[in-house]
Write a protein that holds these residues in place. Structure first.
Motif, mmCIF file in Angstrom:
data_model
loop_
_atom_site.group_PDB
_atom_site.id
_atom_site.type_symbol
_atom_site.label_atom_id
_atom_site.label_comp_id
_atom_site.label_asym_id
_atom_site.label_seq_id
_atom_site.Cartn_x
_atom_site.Cartn_y
_atom_site.Cartn_z
ATOM 1 N N ASN A 234 3.060 -8.656 21.100
ATOM 2 C CA ASN A 234 3.019 -9.492 22.309
ATOM 3 C C ASN A 234 2.061 -10.675 22.164
ATOM 4 O OD1 ASN A 234 4.981 -8.081 23.656
ATOM 5 N ND2 ASN A 234 3.602 -7.015 25.051
ATOM 6 N N PRO A 235 0.838 -10.447 21.667
ATOM 7 C CA PRO A 235 -0.034 -11.608 21.426
ATOM 8 C C PRO A 235 0.572 -12.618 20.455
ATOM 9 C CG PRO A 235 -1.319 -9.601 21.393
ATOM 10 C CD PRO A 235 0.116 -9.174 21.461
ATOM 11 N N LEU A 236 1.310 -12.126 19.445
ATOM 12 C CA LEU A 236 1.951 -13.037 18.497
ATOM 13 C C LEU A 236 2.996 -13.905 19.208
ATOM 14 C CD1 LEU A 236 2.373 -14.049 15.617
ATOM 15 C CD2 LEU A 236 3.998 -12.170 15.271
ATOM 16 N N LEU A 237 3.791 -13.308 20.093
ATOM 17 C CA LEU A 237 4.781 -14.076 20.853
ATOM 18 C C LEU A 237 4.093 -15.112 21.748
ATOM 19 C CD1 LEU A 237 7.349 -11.327 21.942
ATOM 20 C CD2 LEU A 237 7.776 -13.243 20.387
ATOM 21 N N VAL A 238 2.975 -14.711 22.352
ATOM 22 C CA VAL A 238 2.238 -15.642 23.217
ATOM 23 C C VAL A 238 1.659 -16.783 22.384
ATOM 24 C CG1 VAL A 238 0.240 -15.892 24.741
ATOM 25 C CG2 VAL A 238 1.732 -13.903 24.959
ATOM 26 N N TYR A 239 1.131 -16.455 21.194
ATOM 27 C CA TYR A 239 0.583 -17.502 20.329
ATOM 28 C C TYR A 239 1.666 -18.496 19.919
ATOM 29 C CZ TYR A 239 -1.158 -19.908 16.225
ATOM 30 O OH TYR A 239 -1.485 -20.889 15.327
ATOM 31 N N LEU A 240 2.837 -17.974 19.538
ATOM 32 C CA LEU A 240 3.928 -18.852 19.128
ATOM 33 C C LEU A 240 4.407 -19.722 20.292
ATOM 34 C CD1 LEU A 240 6.011 -16.364 16.937
ATOM 35 C CD2 LEU A 240 4.550 -18.246 16.148
ATOM 36 N N THR A 241 4.200 -19.251 21.506
ATOM 37 C CA THR A 241 4.613 -20.008 22.692
ATOM 38 C C THR A 241 3.586 -21.050 23.085
ATOM 39 O OG1 THR A 241 5.866 -18.100 23.524
ATOM 40 C CG2 THR A 241 5.314 -19.827 25.118
ATOM 41 N N THR A 242 2.297 -20.667 23.057
ATOM 42 C CA THR A 242 1.248 -21.547 23.585
ATOM 43 C C THR A 242 0.426 -22.245 22.501
ATOM 44 O OG1 THR A 242 -0.374 -19.743 23.657
ATOM 45 C CG2 THR A 242 1.036 -20.045 25.602
#
Length: 406
Positions: A234-242
């Motif tokens: 989940n943090p990886l998805l958030v990083y790729l988004t933001t």
């Protein structure tokens, strides 16, 4: 104690750190359960009242807020629903695939038991989709009574679109109604320390931790996958988004949404908590008023994990040979099925027979696995709901922050 002193104490409580207050409630609940189990079971009434209060106000909150938000939406005003939906989909699929990987790396087996579980499980994906479709056109009054969030969202969106052409006075009334419901919700949420005190006291006094020892390996795999999703993917998805450090937001969502969801064990009941958190995060109201209730229905990464891990544990128990490609197919089915799981405690367990049918496992055996799931549910379902609900806010915040930085 004078009325002035009582009022001052109440104000200090209402303005206090709710997370710290919840922590105190947890410790007190465990202590009471150990020292005086009978009193702890009796005080479980506080937990039941709290959860019932959340469940009672949540359908009204969703219906009013979504309708008011859409009615007040101005042309060319941007919302961020599409990226949130994409994150929901990717997060759920990654969770189910991760569950396959963990199940292959740490295979589990079950001691199947007989069960009197009375709920009927869906027979196929077609039935799940059929139910979702017909839930959309449920009577709106019936939807409010039964907390049918799919129907509430459908009616709220439809009425909201119609009310976009209404007068400003009508829109103001809707806005005032939304604020009034929000006020009630905030009061109910402030009662969380007492409610969680009752929930913890009753759970520990009634079940203890002995029932979990026989399934410790399976429980560790389940919780391990959920922790991996919460702290890695989940943090990886958030990083790729933001393109920013995701962990401050991740930990805030886990702390302020996940803790409450852990003890209420209901994504639907945690909707008001998530709405309040989104407001504190200064997110776009037009986005979160739709994405949060929608996430409580379709963003079910924790449910996908539960379905996948328990099904593969059943397969191992019955010595059914499964190759990796078939297990990946199971993960896709689990991800789709998870979107049909109800936002109440134990909702994902009733979809296990659907996944078991992929391996021609008899429904009688599958329902025994459901019974095992209810034993594990003391911790499994709590962790699952905490992951699901906190992720709703996490992905909504990620999409909104990305839009703000463009």
């Amino acid at each position: 104690m004078s009325s002035t002193a009582s009022l001052s104490l109440l104000q200090r409580y209402m303005n206090g750190n709710i997370v710290l207050q919840i922590a105190v409630g947890i410790v007190c609940g465990v202590g009471l359960a150990v020292l005086h189990p009978d009193s702890a079971r009796a005080l479980g009434l506080l937990g039941e009242l709290f959860v019932k209060g959340l469940k009672a106000i949540a359908p009204v909150l969703v219906f009013i807020l979504v309708m008011s938000s859409i009615a007040s939406h101005k042309k060319n005003q941007q919302t961020h629903i599409k990226p949130v939906l994409l994150l929901y989909l990717m997060g759920t699929l990654i969770a189910s695939v991760s569950a396959v990987l963990f199940s292959f790396a740490f295979p589990s087996t079950l001691s199947l038991v007989t069960s009197d579980v009375s709920q009927s499980a869906p027979e196929g994906i077609g039935e799940v989709l059929h139910t979702l479709l017909f839930n959309m056109v449920d009577n709106p009054i019936n939807a409010l009574v039964n907390a049918n969030y799919i129907a509430l969202l459908t009616w709220a969106v439809g009425l909201g679109l119609g009310l976009r052409h209404s007068t400003e006075t009508t829109k103001t009334v809707l806005h005032n109604m939304a604020e009034s419901v929000t006020f009630v919700v905030q009061f109910v949420i402030r009662m969380a320390p007492f409610g969680i005190f009752g929930l913890v006291a009753n759970t520990v006094a009634s079940t203890g931790f002995g029932a979990l020892l026989g399934y410790s390996h399976l429980l560790i795999v389940l919780i391990g996958v959920m922790v991996f999703i919460a702290l890695v993917t989940n943090p990886l998805l958030v990083y790729l988004t933001t393109r920013t450090n995701p962990y401050p937001l991740v930990f805030k969502c886990l702390k302020e949404s996940g803790i409450t969801a852990f003890f209420t064990r209901s994504s639907a009941a945690n909707i008001p908590v998530n709405m309040a958190l989104c407001e504190r995060l200064n997110l776009d109201e037009d986005t979160y008023s739709v994405s949060i209730p929608l996430g409580a229905t379709i963003n079910m990464g924790g449910a996908a994990i539960t379905i996948t891990v328990l099904t593969l544990a059943t397969v191992n128990t019955l010595n059914i040979a499964v190759d990796f490609s078939t297990a990946i197919l199971l993960s896709v089915i689990a991800a789709v099925s998870a979107c049909g799981s109800s936002g109440v405690a134990g909702g994902s367990l009733l979809l296990i027979p659907l996944a078991c049918s992929l391996f021609n496992i008899p429904n009688e055996v599958a329902m025994q696995v459901v019974a095992v799931g209810f034993i594990l549910g003391v911790l499994q379902d709590s962790a699952e709901t905490a992951l699901n609900s906190s992720t709703d806010v996490l992905f909504t915040a990620a999409a909104c922050h990305r839009a703000q930085t463009k």
